[in-house]
Design a protein around this motif. Sequence first.
Motif, PDB file in Angstrom:
ATOM      1  N   GLN A 481       0.870  -1.171   0.000  1.00 50.29           N
ATOM      2  CA  GLN A 481       0.000   0.000   0.000  1.00 50.29           C
ATOM      3  C   GLN A 481       0.900   1.212   0.000  1.00 50.29           C
ATOM      4  O   GLN A 481       2.028   1.131   0.464  1.00 50.29           O
ATOM      5  N   ALA A 482       0.368   2.332  -0.468  1.00 52.13           N
ATOM      6  CA  ALA A 482       1.234   3.489  -0.572  1.00 52.13           C
ATOM      7  C   ALA A 482       0.510   4.809  -0.388  1.00 52.13           C
ATOM      8  O   ALA A 482       0.182   5.472  -1.350  1.00 52.13           O
ATOM      9  N   PRO A 483       0.233   5.214   0.845  1.00 46.80           N
ATOM     10  CA  PRO A 483      -0.238   6.580   1.071  1.00 46.80           C
ATOM     11  C   PRO A 483       0.935   7.565   0.942  1.00 46.80           C
ATOM     12  O   PRO A 483       2.068   7.131   0.699  1.00 46.80           O
ATOM     13  N   ALA A 484       0.660   8.867   1.120  1.00 43.81           N
ATOM     14  CA  ALA A 484       1.701   9.875   0.925  1.00 43.81           C
ATOM     15  C   ALA A 484       2.924   9.602   1.799  1.00 43.81           C
ATOM     16  O   ALA A 484       2.814   9.487   3.011  1.00 43.81           O
ATOM     17  N   GLY A 485       4.090   9.487   1.152  1.00 41.92           N
ATOM     18  CA  GLY A 485       5.349   9.379   1.869  1.00 41.92           C
ATOM     19  C   GLY A 485       5.611   8.040   2.533  1.00 41.92           C
ATOM     20  O   GLY A 485       6.607   7.874   3.234  1.00 41.92           O
ATOM     21  N   LEU A 486       4.722   7.091   2.313  1.00 40.80           N
ATOM     22  CA  LEU A 486       4.853   5.787   2.966  1.00 40.80           C
ATOM     23  C   LEU A 486       4.683   4.679   1.938  1.00 40.80           C
ATOM     24  O   LEU A 486       3.841   4.790   1.050  1.00 40.80           O
ATOM     25  N   VAL A 487       5.473   3.641   2.090  1.00 42.06           N
ATOM     26  CA  VAL A 487       5.255   2.432   1.306  1.00 42.06           C
ATOM     27  C   VAL A 487       5.202   1.271   2.289  1.00 42.06           C
ATOM     28  O   VAL A 487       6.115   1.107   3.106  1.00 42.06           O
ATOM     29  N   PHE A 488       4.119   0.544   2.264  1.00 42.88           N
ATOM     30  CA  PHE A 488       4.043  -0.677   3.070  1.00 42.88           C
ATOM     31  C   PHE A 488       4.333  -1.835   2.150  1.00 42.88           C
ATOM     32  O   PHE A 488       3.750  -1.930   1.067  1.00 42.88           O
ATOM     33  N   ILE A 489       5.213  -2.699   2.586  1.00 43.16           N
ATOM     34  CA  ILE A 489       5.562  -3.817   1.727  1.00 43.16           C
ATOM     35  C   ILE A 489       5.715  -5.059   2.602  1.00 43.16           C
ATOM     36  O   ILE A 489       6.203  -4.978   3.712  1.00 43.16           O
ATOM     37  N   THR A 490       5.224  -6.164   2.092  1.00 45.91           N
ATOM     38  CA  THR A 490       5.180  -7.364   2.930  1.00 45.91           C
ATOM     39  C   THR A 490       6.548  -8.044   3.025  1.00 45.91           C
ATOM     40  O   THR A 490       7.487  -7.711   2.302  1.00 45.91           O
ATOM     41  N   SER A 491       6.632  -9.019   3.908  1.00 43.76           N
ATOM     42  CA  SER A 491       7.922  -9.535   4.379  1.00 43.76           C
ATOM     43  C   SER A 491       8.825 -10.121   3.305  1.00 43.76           C
ATOM     44  O   SER A 491      10.044 -10.157   3.494  1.00 43.76           O
ATOM     45  N   HIS A 519       3.401   5.000  -6.800  1.00 48.06           N
ATOM     46  CA  HIS A 519       2.196   5.643  -6.252  1.00 48.06           C
ATOM     47  C   HIS A 519       2.479   7.040  -5.689  1.00 48.06           C
ATOM     48  O   HIS A 519       1.553   7.836  -5.528  1.00 48.06           O
ATOM     49  N   GLN A 520       3.739   7.341  -5.377  1.00 50.31           N
ATOM     50  CA  GLN A 520       4.013   8.707  -4.916  1.00 50.31           C
ATOM     51  C   GLN A 520       3.771   9.703  -6.051  1.00 50.31           C
ATOM     52  O   GLN A 520       3.483  10.872  -5.797  1.00 50.31           O
ATOM     53  N   TYR A 521       3.854   9.228  -7.297  1.00 48.14           N
ATOM     54  CA  TYR A 521       3.440  10.053  -8.447  1.00 48.14           C
ATOM     55  C   TYR A 521       1.948   9.868  -8.719  1.00 48.14           C
ATOM     56  O   TYR A 521       1.205  10.827  -8.831  1.00 48.14           O
ATOM     57  N   TRP A 522       1.555   8.605  -8.850  1.00 44.57           N
ATOM     58  CA  TRP A 522       0.177   8.272  -9.257  1.00 44.57           C
ATOM     59  C   TRP A 522      -0.640   7.921  -8.021  1.00 44.57           C
ATOM     60  O   TRP A 522      -0.515   6.825  -7.495  1.00 44.57           O
ATOM     61  N   GLY A 523      -1.427   8.867  -7.558  1.00 41.95           N
ATOM     62  CA  GLY A 523      -2.200   8.627  -6.340  1.00 41.95           C
ATOM     63  C   GLY A 523      -1.888   9.697  -5.305  1.00 41.95           C
ATOM     64  O   GLY A 523      -2.780  10.251  -4.688  1.00 41.95           O
ATOM     65  N   GLU A 538      -3.878   3.130  -9.829  1.00 40.89           N
ATOM     66  CA  GLU A 538      -3.384   1.750  -9.910  1.00 40.89           C
ATOM     67  C   GLU A 538      -2.801   1.379 -11.274  1.00 40.89           C
ATOM     68  O   GLU A 538      -1.717   0.807 -11.360  1.00 40.89           O
ATOM     69  N   SER A 539      -3.526   1.675 -12.345  1.00 45.01           N
ATOM     70  CA  SER A 539      -3.039   1.250 -13.665  1.00 45.01           C
ATOM     71  C   SER A 539      -1.784   2.029 -14.064  1.00 45.01           C
ATOM     72  O   SER A 539      -0.864   1.465 -14.664  1.00 45.01           O
ATOM     73  N   PHE A 540      -1.747   3.309 -13.708  1.00 45.47           N
ATOM     74  CA  PHE A 540      -0.580   4.117 -14.060  1.00 45.47           C
ATOM     75  C   PHE A 540       0.642   3.727 -13.225  1.00 45.47           C
ATOM     76  O   PHE A 540       1.767   3.733 -13.724  1.00 45.47           O
ATOM     77  N   ALA A 541       0.430   3.395 -11.952  1.00 44.32           N
ATOM     78  CA  ALA A 541       1.552   2.926 -11.120  1.00 44.32           C
ATOM     79  C   ALA A 541       2.067   1.600 -11.673  1.00 44.32           C
ATOM     80  O   ALA A 541       3.281   1.371 -11.762  1.00 44.32           O
ATOM     81  N   GLU A 542       1.155   0.743 -12.062  1.00 47.22           N
ATOM     82  CA  GLU A 542       1.536  -0.571 -12.600  1.00 47.22           C
ATOM     83  C   GLU A 542       2.324  -0.408 -13.900  1.00 47.22           C
ATOM     84  O   GLU A 542       3.346  -1.064 -14.106  1.00 47.22           O
ATOM     85  N   TYR A 543       1.840   0.474 -14.755  1.00 41.29           N
ATOM     86  CA  TYR A 543       2.542   0.642 -16.036  1.00 41.29           C
ATOM     87  C   TYR A 543       3.907   1.302 -15.843  1.00 41.29           C
ATOM     88  O   TYR A 543       4.884   0.931 -16.495  1.00 41.29           O
ATOM     89  N   SER A 544       3.974   2.260 -14.918  1.00 39.71           N
ATOM     90  CA  SER A 544       5.267   2.892 -14.628  1.00 39.71           C
ATOM     91  C   SER A 544       6.256   1.858 -14.111  1.00 39.71           C
ATOM     92  O   SER A 544       7.439   1.876 -14.466  1.00 39.71           O
ATOM     93  N   ALA A 545       5.776   0.959 -13.264  1.00 41.03           N
ATOM     94  CA  ALA A 545       6.649  -0.098 -12.738  1.00 41.03           C
ATOM     95  C   ALA A 545       7.161  -0.983 -13.872  1.00 41.03           C
ATOM     96  O   ALA A 545       8.337  -1.371 -13.897  1.00 41.03           O
ATOM     97  N   ALA A 546       6.294  -1.276 -14.832  1.00 43.81           N
ATOM     98  CA  ALA A 546       6.714  -2.110 -15.962  1.00 43.81           C
ATOM     99  C   ALA A 546       7.788  -1.411 -16.793  1.00 43.81           C
ATOM    100  O   ALA A 546       8.752  -2.046 -17.243  1.00 43.81           O
ATOM    101  N   LEU A 547       7.640  -0.102 -16.979  1.00 43.54           N
ATOM    102  CA  LEU A 547       8.654   0.636 -17.731  1.00 43.54           C
ATOM    103  C   LEU A 547       9.987   0.626 -16.994  1.00 43.54           C
ATOM    104  O   LEU A 547      11.053   0.539 -17.602  1.00 43.54           O
ATOM    105  N   LEU A 548       9.880   0.707 -15.668  1.00 45.94           N
ATOM    106  CA  LEU A 548      11.103   0.664 -14.865  1.00 45.94           C
ATOM    107  C   LEU A 548      11.788  -0.704 -15.008  1.00 45.94           C
ATOM    108  O   LEU A 548      12.996  -0.786 -15.213  1.00 45.94           O
ATOM    109  N   LEU A 549      11.016  -1.767 -14.953  1.00 50.52           N
ATOM    110  CA  LEU A 549      11.605  -3.110 -15.104  1.00 50.52           C
ATOM    111  C   LEU A 549      12.262  -3.263 -16.468  1.00 50.52           C
ATOM    112  O   LEU A 549      13.334  -3.852 -16.605  1.00 50.52           O
TER     113      LEU A 549
END
Length: 664
Positions: A481-491, A519-523, A538-549
């Motif tokens: 999850q990603a509210p402003a300035g925070l990223v929660f990521i599982t173990s 998500h700090q950009y998109w959302g 969600e879709s824009f964060a997902e696509y940005s991640a794909a471009l990064l990969l």
Amino acid sequence: MKHISRILAFFSIAVVSVCCAAAEENAAQLVARYDNLSLGGPPVSVSALVITSGSMKLTLGSGSAASVKAGDQVIGMFFKGTGSFEYSAKDNVELPIMKANLRETKSAGTVNNGVLSGSFTEALIAAQNVTLPALEGPAGSALDDTFAHHRAILKNDQESLLSLSFAAHQLTAPAQRIVRAELRGAGDDEWVYEADQNNEKLLALYTYQFDDRARRVERYEAVISERPIGRTRADIAPYDYVLSAVDYTLEAGDGNDLHVVATETITPRVNGIRGLVFGLTDLQYASGEKTPRHYTPKSITTDDGKPLAFAHRIDTLLVSLPQPSMAAAPIKLKFDLRGDLLIRENGDNQWFLRSEWFPEPHTAGMATTAHGVIRVKAPFVPFAGGKTIRRVTEGGYNVLETSIDQPVHFVAVTAGKYAYEEEKRGNMTVRTASYGQKNVRAIKKINALAFDMIQYYEYFLGPFPMDELNIVELNSFGSGQAPAGLVFITSEAFQPLLEPINQLFSEGINERMAHEIAHQYWGVAVRWPSPEEQWLSESFAEYSAALLLKKFQGGAPYNRLLAHWKADSNESHTVAPIPLANRITDEFNRTKLLYGKGPYLLAALHKQVGDEQFLTFMKSYQKSFHNKAGTTKDVAGLLGFVAKQDFKPFFEQYYWGTDVPELK
Ligand SMILES: [Zn+2]
């Protein structure tokens, strides 16, 4: 405007029935009055009585009806007998999800020839500024028991209540109309129809088979239809005010108790409203617990200490204002909120407050800066988005003071048994916290990975929106999850598979990390103004991640994702168009649309316009809508401008429609 004209045509027989005596009632009095409805006169026999509102036609075939009063005011009628309804289904955008949700809720309603038909045996029909047909005729049969039972059932609706809708309406739009019909039919069929000046909706109620028997009476709403009035679906719904700043102190003891004092700056957008409607958690179940946690305002005051009346039910808070609003003239309200809302899921030494732990607008009005002082009993360590002003230990409490200086949609706070390390490069600080023991090796790698990701995002999306990024481990698997300035990521992100960067990008966790940071950009920087626009996040964060990969690891992971999105699109596309994904009652298809079909559309657009123009579009969109709410209309407009093509047909077919583009 079509809906308005239809409604006005029907209501031409109407006589204004609202009474000025109600004008002085406050939020609490209004909710109490509309909650305690009574039958207002002797029942009469009725037959073939037709009531039309917008797309809805109710026919009271034969039976008995009596008027219904809220206090001394007649607000409608109650009917028992044989009734039916017809609701227009001539709406291609929502027709797929209408049908899907009817199936999903096992409703007896059917769609044929552009009409959704259903039947009922009981109906409560209430209206303001609309006169319902007069009840005349020979004496009917007694209705008291059926009415009492009907009310008891419908008060179990967990998502909307007649009392809250009518009280909110009296506070915010007393001169406008509102109609609500609560229908019960044979079997378990239950429907709510509600129309006001902004929206018309038809909801089918459904229940869950909770293990806890006490909860089996709870009703939830599946949206069968929701239609804007006086605007198109592409336009943002009108809203009364903006929450522009929140200044809070948060105190958490070592148990479940939470105490928040929040001073909110509210900027009204309209004149003359007498109250505000907020979202605020009132109760929440922790998994495995039978008793809900409660949370409630102990007081609400103006900034000079004058107490304000309020009502708080089913996560909705109505507050009376000290005087009618003046547009653009900010007011400050102070909320003292308490409850046992600190939920440690699965017994973890961690809690997380995401949204509605202070009163929030439901809509595009959530655009707030935030300043907070968070006091958490040690050894828990708190994290929140924004600039760190101080982080100290005082008298057994770990104290964090932070501020978010740009308008954001979510202000989240978490605390737990965390150990962290931070790294600063230039103006940017990345701080990663592992759960339980300090996992120095993983923390350092995640910090370095985050900087690499941010650097790439800055190249194609512009300056990173936050000066500090907190990456916090959640002690479970498979989500983020990603509210402003925070990223929660599982173990799994903290486990040893995190190796040098080229290997890092081989597994889904890196994709998830890239998605959450995007998500700090998109959302966060570009907000989404309504549930219909969530793909912007969600879709824009997902696509940005794909471009990064793709950038870090070449074409293989991008192509893998593309194949995945295509499969998800093909599986889910007939259920709903992307903007109505949040209406889907099963989470799988919602996910496939927002995280599969959405990025697949972006990949198709990318391919169509080429790298240079697509990346220019992404960067320009971020720049144009920085700290603003974006809309899909703007996406189509800006992309059209950059690529000198008309993308309206593309969006009509694939975004508002259910088709999947060919991507060769
Ligand atoms: Zn996401």
